[in-house]
Design a protein around this motif. Structure first.
Motif, mmCIF file in Angstrom:
data_model
loop_
_atom_site.group_PDB
_atom_site.id
_atom_site.type_symbol
_atom_site.label_atom_id
_atom_site.label_comp_id
_atom_site.label_asym_id
_atom_site.label_seq_id
_atom_site.Cartn_x
_atom_site.Cartn_y
_atom_site.Cartn_z
ATOM 1 N N THR A 66 0.853 -1.192 0.000
ATOM 2 C CA THR A 66 0.000 0.000 0.000
ATOM 3 C C THR A 66 0.884 1.236 0.000
ATOM 4 O O THR A 66 2.039 1.197 0.434
ATOM 5 C CB THR A 66 -0.932 0.064 1.238
ATOM 6 O OG1 THR A 66 -0.140 0.087 2.426
ATOM 7 C CG2 THR A 66 -1.876 -1.130 1.281
ATOM 8 N N GLU A 126 -5.319 -1.014 -1.016
ATOM 9 C CA GLU A 126 -6.115 0.202 -1.115
ATOM 10 C C GLU A 126 -5.246 1.357 -0.628
ATOM 11 O O GLU A 126 -4.934 1.446 0.555
ATOM 12 C CB GLU A 126 -7.399 0.101 -0.307
ATOM 13 C CG GLU A 126 -8.363 -0.961 -0.827
ATOM 14 C CD GLU A 126 -9.688 -0.959 -0.095
ATOM 15 O OE1 GLU A 126 -9.883 -0.072 0.768
ATOM 16 O OE2 GLU A 126 -10.526 -1.821 -0.387
ATOM 17 N N ALA A 169 -6.424 -0.806 -5.835
ATOM 18 C CA ALA A 169 -7.228 0.407 -5.891
ATOM 19 C C ALA A 169 -6.422 1.554 -5.294
ATOM 20 O O ALA A 169 -5.790 1.402 -4.245
ATOM 21 C CB ALA A 169 -8.531 0.223 -5.111
#
Length: 231
Positions: free
Chosen positions: A70, A98, A122
């Protein structure tokens, strides 16, 4: 475990074959890392997750790709390659990734720099126009991956989507202008708060445009491969 860079000054991680995992935090000063120093894709429990606080700077150097589980930033991220013919990529990957870059963050890099969202990850960027105002590289959104662009003010400058490449999905909740001649082959989804202008020289022949809300202005809408509209 957690590695935290605090206090003024610079910490340099040079081992490109590092097996670092866990979380890396840059709360102050500069963390300078060669690509690979924050762990590698495919290693057990790795690579690392990176958090850059408001007063922190993350400087990535070398060539190749630094993968991250991340990426969260309110500070400065700089991608710097010493070889003008080389390339340097900072990539978040995986369906469990994310990540977010806040509106107070700043991204720097030359034309050979790339921020990548890959393998179903994402990623969210608030106020791309401000974050990437001095960034000359690309943001690549891989297939099955998603980049969400969020505006923070109604009067903020429009983001330039010419730096976005790839075959993934971009969800637009910001003002933006699509001027690229290179072409984006994924799905551009205009959502609530989104305001997209497509210029005459934009190459959108292989792209899909979707709308659930927002505004669209186009000088050349006929060049979009497919238009999806939902209410």
């Amino acid at each position: 475990g957690t590695l935290e860079k605090s206090g003024k000054g610079e910490l340099y991680l040079s081992n490109r074959d590092n097996t670092l995992s866990g979380e890396v935090r840059v709360t102050d000063g500069t963390l300078h890392a060669d690509a690979g120093a924050l762990g590698r894709q495919g290693q057990k429990d790795g690579p690392a997750s990176l958090l850059v606080a408001k007063d922190g700077t993350f400087l990535l150097t070398g060539e190749g790709t630094q993968y991250l589980k991340t990426l969260t930033s309110d500070g400065t991220i700089e991608l710097r390659t010493g070889d003008p013919d080389g390339s340097l990529t900072l990539a978040v990957f995986g369906k469990d990734s994310e990540s977010a870059i806040g509106e107070n963050s700043h991204l720097y890099g030359t034309e050979s720099a790339e921020l990548a969202v890959t393998e179903g990850a994402a990623h969210r960027i608030k106020d791309l126009a401000n974050v990437a105002s001095d960034y000359d590289g690309t943001i690549d959104v891989g297939g099955e991956s998603c980049l969400e662009l969020v505006g923070v003010r109604s009067d903020n400058a429009p983001a330039d989507l010419s730096l976005v490449t790839g075959a993934g999905t971009v969800v637009l909740q910001d003002r933006a202008t699509y001027t690229t001649k290179e072409g984006f082959t994924g799905t551009m989804q205009v959502a609530e708060g989104g305001d997209l202008t497509i210029t005459e020289d934009a190459n959108t022949a292989d792209a899909v445009l979707g709308m659930t809300a927002g505004n669209l202005a186009s000088e050349t809408i006929s060049c979009v491969n497919d238009l999806l509209y939902a209410v």
